[in-house]
Design a protein around this motif. Structure first.
Motif, PDB file in Angstrom:
ATOM      1  N   PRO A 185      50.886  60.590  60.421  1.00 60.20           N
ATOM      2  CA  PRO A 185      50.276  59.407  61.044  1.00 60.20           C
ATOM      3  C   PRO A 185      51.298  58.536  61.766  1.00 60.20           C
ATOM      4  O   PRO A 185      52.485  58.502  61.418  1.00 60.20           O
ATOM      5  CB  PRO A 185      49.662  58.666  59.860  1.00 60.20           C
ATOM      6  N   ARG A 186      50.818  57.832  62.756  1.00 63.11           N
ATOM      7  CA  ARG A 186      51.632  56.815  63.394  1.00 63.11           C
ATOM      8  C   ARG A 186      51.785  55.642  62.425  1.00 63.11           C
ATOM      9  O   ARG A 186      51.054  55.531  61.442  1.00 63.11           O
ATOM     10  CB  ARG A 186      50.957  56.330  64.677  1.00 63.11           C
ATOM     11  N   VAL A 187      52.720  54.770  62.721  1.00 62.84           N
ATOM     12  CA  VAL A 187      52.918  53.595  61.868  1.00 62.84           C
ATOM     13  C   VAL A 187      51.641  52.755  61.851  1.00 62.84           C
ATOM     14  O   VAL A 187      51.126  52.357  62.898  1.00 62.84           O
ATOM     15  CB  VAL A 187      54.105  52.743  62.368  1.00 62.84           C
ATOM     16  N   GLY A 188      51.121  52.532  60.650  1.00 60.37           N
ATOM     17  CA  GLY A 188      49.922  51.716  60.505  1.00 60.37           C
ATOM     18  C   GLY A 188      48.622  52.396  60.897  1.00 60.37           C
ATOM     19  O   GLY A 188      47.560  51.756  60.881  1.00 60.37           O
ATOM     20  N   GLU A 189      48.659  53.699  61.206  1.00 63.32           N
ATOM     21  CA  GLU A 189      47.438  54.382  61.634  1.00 63.32           C
ATOM     22  C   GLU A 189      46.418  54.479  60.499  1.00 63.32           C
ATOM     23  O   GLU A 189      46.742  54.831  59.370  1.00 63.32           O
ATOM     24  CB  GLU A 189      47.761  55.790  62.132  1.00 63.32           C
ATOM     25  N   LYS A 190      45.170  54.188  60.816  1.00 59.24           N
ATOM     26  CA  LYS A 190      44.081  54.308  59.863  1.00 59.24           C
ATOM     27  C   LYS A 190      43.356  55.640  60.055  1.00 59.24           C
ATOM     28  O   LYS A 190      43.315  56.180  61.162  1.00 59.24           O
ATOM     29  CB  LYS A 190      43.092  53.148  60.020  1.00 59.24           C
ATOM     30  N   VAL A 191      42.789  56.124  58.976  1.00 47.64           N
ATOM     31  CA  VAL A 191      42.023  57.370  59.032  1.00 47.64           C
ATOM     32  C   VAL A 191      40.759  57.200  58.196  1.00 47.64           C
ATOM     33  O   VAL A 191      40.746  56.458  57.208  1.00 47.64           O
ATOM     34  CB  VAL A 191      42.864  58.566  58.507  1.00 47.64           C
ATOM     35  N   ASN A 204      45.678  52.547  54.315  1.00 44.11           N
ATOM     36  CA  ASN A 204      45.178  52.849  55.652  1.00 44.11           C
ATOM     37  C   ASN A 204      44.059  53.892  55.644  1.00 44.11           C
ATOM     38  O   ASN A 204      43.630  54.350  56.708  1.00 44.11           O
ATOM     39  CB  ASN A 204      46.322  53.335  56.549  1.00 44.11           C
ATOM     40  N   ILE A 205      43.592  54.252  54.453  1.00 46.76           N
ATOM     41  CA  ILE A 205      42.491  55.209  54.339  1.00 46.76           C
ATOM     42  C   ILE A 205      41.188  54.452  54.101  1.00 46.76           C
ATOM     43  O   ILE A 205      41.105  53.591  53.228  1.00 46.76           O
ATOM     44  CB  ILE A 205      42.727  56.207  53.194  1.00 46.76           C
ATOM     45  N   ILE A 206      40.187  54.766  54.909  1.00 49.43           N
ATOM     46  CA  ILE A 206      38.853  54.202  54.762  1.00 49.43           C
ATOM     47  C   ILE A 206      37.937  55.330  54.313  1.00 49.43           C
ATOM     48  O   ILE A 206      37.722  56.289  55.061  1.00 49.43           O
ATOM     49  CB  ILE A 206      38.344  53.617  56.092  1.00 49.43           C
ATOM     50  N   ILE A 207      37.444  55.245  53.098  1.00 54.24           N
ATOM     51  CA  ILE A 207      36.514  56.264  52.620  1.00 54.24           C
ATOM     52  C   ILE A 207      35.112  55.866  53.047  1.00 54.24           C
ATOM     53  O   ILE A 207      34.653  54.762  52.757  1.00 54.24           O
ATOM     54  CB  ILE A 207      36.564  56.423  51.095  1.00 54.24           C
ATOM     55  N   ALA A 234      24.334  49.119  63.974  1.00 55.80           N
ATOM     56  CA  ALA A 234      25.113  49.361  62.754  1.00 55.80           C
ATOM     57  C   ALA A 234      26.499  49.897  63.091  1.00 55.80           C
ATOM     58  O   ALA A 234      27.499  49.473  62.496  1.00 55.80           O
ATOM     59  CB  ALA A 234      24.371  50.337  61.846  1.00 55.80           C
ATOM     60  N   LEU A 235      26.576  50.814  64.038  1.00 56.90           N
ATOM     61  CA  LEU A 235      27.878  51.362  64.431  1.00 56.90           C
ATOM     62  C   LEU A 235      28.778  50.270  65.007  1.00 56.90           C
ATOM     63  O   LEU A 235      29.976  50.229  64.725  1.00 56.90           O
ATOM     64  CB  LEU A 235      27.690  52.490  65.448  1.00 56.90           C
ATOM     65  N   ALA A 236      28.214  49.375  65.790  1.00 58.69           N
ATOM     66  CA  ALA A 236      28.998  48.282  66.356  1.00 58.69           C
ATOM     67  C   ALA A 236      29.524  47.356  65.249  1.00 58.69           C
ATOM     68  O   ALA A 236      30.673  46.910  65.287  1.00 58.69           O
ATOM     69  CB  ALA A 236      28.147  47.488  67.358  1.00 58.69           C
ATOM     70  N   ALA A 237      28.665  47.087  64.261  1.00 57.54           N
ATOM     71  CA  ALA A 237      29.068  46.210  63.155  1.00 57.54           C
ATOM     72  C   ALA A 237      30.165  46.867  62.305  1.00 57.54           C
ATOM     73  O   ALA A 237      31.137  46.203  61.916  1.00 57.54           O
ATOM     74  CB  ALA A 237      27.870  45.859  62.290  1.00 57.54           C
ATOM     75  N   ILE A 238      30.013  48.147  62.014  1.00 59.42           N
ATOM     76  CA  ILE A 238      31.019  48.858  61.214  1.00 59.42           C
ATOM     77  C   ILE A 238      32.331  48.933  61.966  1.00 59.42           C
ATOM     78  O   ILE A 238      33.409  48.725  61.411  1.00 59.42           O
ATOM     79  CB  ILE A 238      30.509  50.263  60.855  1.00 59.42           C
ATOM     80  N   SER A 239      32.248  49.232  63.260  1.00 59.53           N
ATOM     81  CA  SER A 239      33.454  49.311  64.099  1.00 59.53           C
ATOM     82  C   SER A 239      34.196  47.973  64.101  1.00 59.53           C
ATOM     83  O   SER A 239      35.414  47.915  63.932  1.00 59.53           O
ATOM     84  CB  SER A 239      33.068  49.708  65.521  1.00 59.53           C
ATOM     85  N   SER A 240      33.462  46.879  64.294  1.00 61.46           N
ATOM     86  CA  SER A 240      34.087  45.555  64.312  1.00 61.46           C
ATOM     87  C   SER A 240      34.738  45.242  62.976  1.00 61.46           C
ATOM     88  O   SER A 240      35.842  44.680  62.912  1.00 61.46           O
ATOM     89  CB  SER A 240      33.021  44.504  64.643  1.00 61.46           C
ATOM     90  N   TRP A 241      34.074  45.629  61.896  1.00 59.29           N
ATOM     91  CA  TRP A 241      34.624  45.380  60.550  1.00 59.29           C
ATOM     92  C   TRP A 241      35.909  46.174  60.333  1.00 59.29           C
ATOM     93  O   TRP A 241      36.896  45.645  59.823  1.00 59.29           O
ATOM     94  CB  TRP A 241      33.568  45.759  59.522  1.00 59.29           C
ATOM     95  N   ILE A 242      35.913  47.435  60.745  1.00 60.24           N
ATOM     96  CA  ILE A 242      37.111  48.266  60.606  1.00 60.24           C
ATOM     97  C   ILE A 242      38.251  47.701  61.449  1.00 60.24           C
ATOM     98  O   ILE A 242      39.409  47.653  61.014  1.00 60.24           O
ATOM     99  CB  ILE A 242      36.812  49.728  60.994  1.00 60.24           C
ATOM    100  N   GLU A 243      37.926  47.271  62.655  1.00 60.98           N
ATOM    101  CA  GLU A 243      38.966  46.700  63.525  1.00 60.98           C
ATOM    102  C   GLU A 243      39.587  45.459  62.900  1.00 60.98           C
ATOM    103  O   GLU A 243      40.749  45.144  63.148  1.00 60.98           O
ATOM    104  CB  GLU A 243      38.355  46.340  64.893  1.00 60.98           C
ATOM    105  N   GLY A 244      38.833  44.758  62.064  1.00 62.21           N
ATOM    106  CA  GLY A 244      39.346  43.532  61.461  1.00 62.21           C
ATOM    107  C   GLY A 244      40.073  43.741  60.159  1.00 62.21           C
ATOM    108  O   GLY A 244      40.570  42.759  59.557  1.00 62.21           O
ATOM    109  N   LEU A 245      40.159  44.961  59.676  1.00 62.60           N
ATOM    110  CA  LEU A 245      40.856  45.206  58.399  1.00 62.60           C
ATOM    111  C   LEU A 245      42.353  44.938  58.517  1.00 62.60           C
ATOM    112  O   LEU A 245      42.953  45.193  59.567  1.00 62.60           O
ATOM    113  CB  LEU A 245      40.606  46.662  57.964  1.00 62.60           C
TER     114      LEU A 245
END
Length: 392
Positions: free
Chosen positions: A134-140, A216-219, A381-392
């Motif tokens: 992974p790149r530095v700080g990369e989420k998966v 950096n892992i989102i299950i 729902a996808l937009a809301a989840i995406s925004s939430w992930i971006e804010g982690l």
């Protein structure tokens, strides 16, 4: 079956499917069209006739698949199936990471860690090499598919693929997702905790082999996959620091229509398990035996524990302390709505309301993100989840 034959075996399976499909198009679809002709007759007034037919068809094929052991061939844990646009590899079992009650349950059920397939999903144009560091700080995103523990697959050629692909498309912070092909349960085969042991192997692969930091892992899990995500997180929290190579818990959870009560404690008259049966495609209470099959030799008593039914009213003092930030998505037309609310309340009480985000999509059924036609709820729902992930 009523015919006294095993329709899960050929040639009866093919004959039964053919007969069922003929009846579907000649009888059922015309009947459904008439039955939903007026808005007042529909499960949800906001639904069009087409939406009513789509949900009815989804319900029909789920029920038909349950009767015949699957309508079409589905990849499973027994083989890694590669092909054009499919990136995957075998993931070794991790017996050294299985301990405590989970090991006792596994030994009792005759379940052992084993090598299973895992599949990578890459964002188009991201130029990712499979399994690269992974790149530095990369989420998966680590994906655990639904299907009641008895059906479906993580393979990119199946219907489930719509979920990780949609998340990658909508979330700039994500370049890739990994999905494990955990063992499905069947009569006398792969009972609990086989799926938890397999999910643990996939998580260990992401951390100890690929090199992702646990934070950096989102299950992400849907339905039974969300149940598995909760069980895996519970294990990682419970044994943190106790085993040398056991990774820390993940940084976040995304639970889509989570199945949190396998005991049926919420399936009471007047509950959403009954009220929402006409507007959902999954089985009504009492008509699905997958929970009993999942328990296997342990018996149904196993279902009343925090690993299996963290939202059950029959399981007291369930702790979620140490769990990460969580996003919960559900439809207000699904039969699991009541038990999901119990799960949300218990989780929020332990980790804090501010760490649990919940999106209730109006007039949406169970696991609606599988259905790209379920708009506008799917896109919202996808937009809301995406925004939430971006804010982690």
């Amino acid at each position: 079956m009523a015919l006294g034959i095993n329709v899960a075996r050929q040639p009866f399976k093919g004959l039964y499917i053919g007969y069922s499909l003929l009846g579907l198009w000649l009888v059922r679809v015309p009947y459904w069209s008439v039955r939903n002709l007026l808005p007042a007759w529909r499960p949800r007034r906001s639904w069009s006739i087409l939406r009513c037919l789509q949900v009815s068809l989804a319900r029909y094929f789920v029920q038909l698949g349950g009767k015949v052991g699957g309508v079409g061939r589905m990849p499973d844990h027994r083989a890694l199936e590669l092909g054009k646009g499919v990136d995957g590899l075998y993931v070794d079992g991790v017996p050294e990471l299985v301990a405590g009650d989970v090991k006792k349950w596994a030994d009792f059920a005759g379940v052992a860690p084993t090598r299973i397939p895992g599949y990578w999903y890459h964002k188009p144009g991201a130029h990712v090499v499979m399994g690269e560091q992974p790149r530095v700080g990369e989420k998966v995103v680590y994906c655990l598919h639904g299907g009641g523990y008895v059906s479906h697959s993580a393979h990119p050629a199946t219907a489930y693929a719509a979920v990780p692909r949609a998340l990658l498309a909508h979330t700039p912070a994500l370049r890739r997702a990994f999905a494990i092909e955990y063992r499905l349960v069947g009569p006398g085969a792969h009972p609990f905790p086989a799926q938890l042991i397999d999910a643990l192997a996939g998580y260990s692969y992401l951390v100890n082999t690929v090199g992702f930091s646990p934070e950096n892992i989102i299950i992400i899990g849907d339905s039974a996959g969300a149940n598995l995500a909760l069980a895996l997180t519970r294990y990682l929290v419970s044994y943190a620091g106790a085993l040398p190579l056991l990774p820390a818990p993940p940084g976040a959870l995304v639970l889509l229509s989570p199945w949190g009560d396998l005991t049926g404690s919420h399936d009471t008259p007047g509950s959403t398990a009954f009220r929402h049966a006409p507007s959902d495609f999954i089985s009504a209470p009492g008509s699905n035996s997958s929970a009993s099959v999942y328990a296997g030799p342990h018996g149904r008593a196993l279902l009343a524990n925090a690993y299996v039914s963290p939202a059950s009213k029959d399981v007291e003092h369930v702790s979620f302390k140490g769990f990460p930030r969580t996003f919960i998505s559900l439809g207000d037309a699904e039969i699991l709505a009541d038990q999901i609310e119990t799960l949300r309340a218990r989780l929020s009480a332990d980790v804090g309301e501010e760490r649990v985000e919940t999106l209730v999509s109006k007039d949406a059924c169970h696991d609606f993100l599988w259905f790209e036609w379920f708009e506008p709820q799917c896109g919202e729902a996808l937009a809301a989840i995406s925004s939430w992930i971006e804010g982690l």
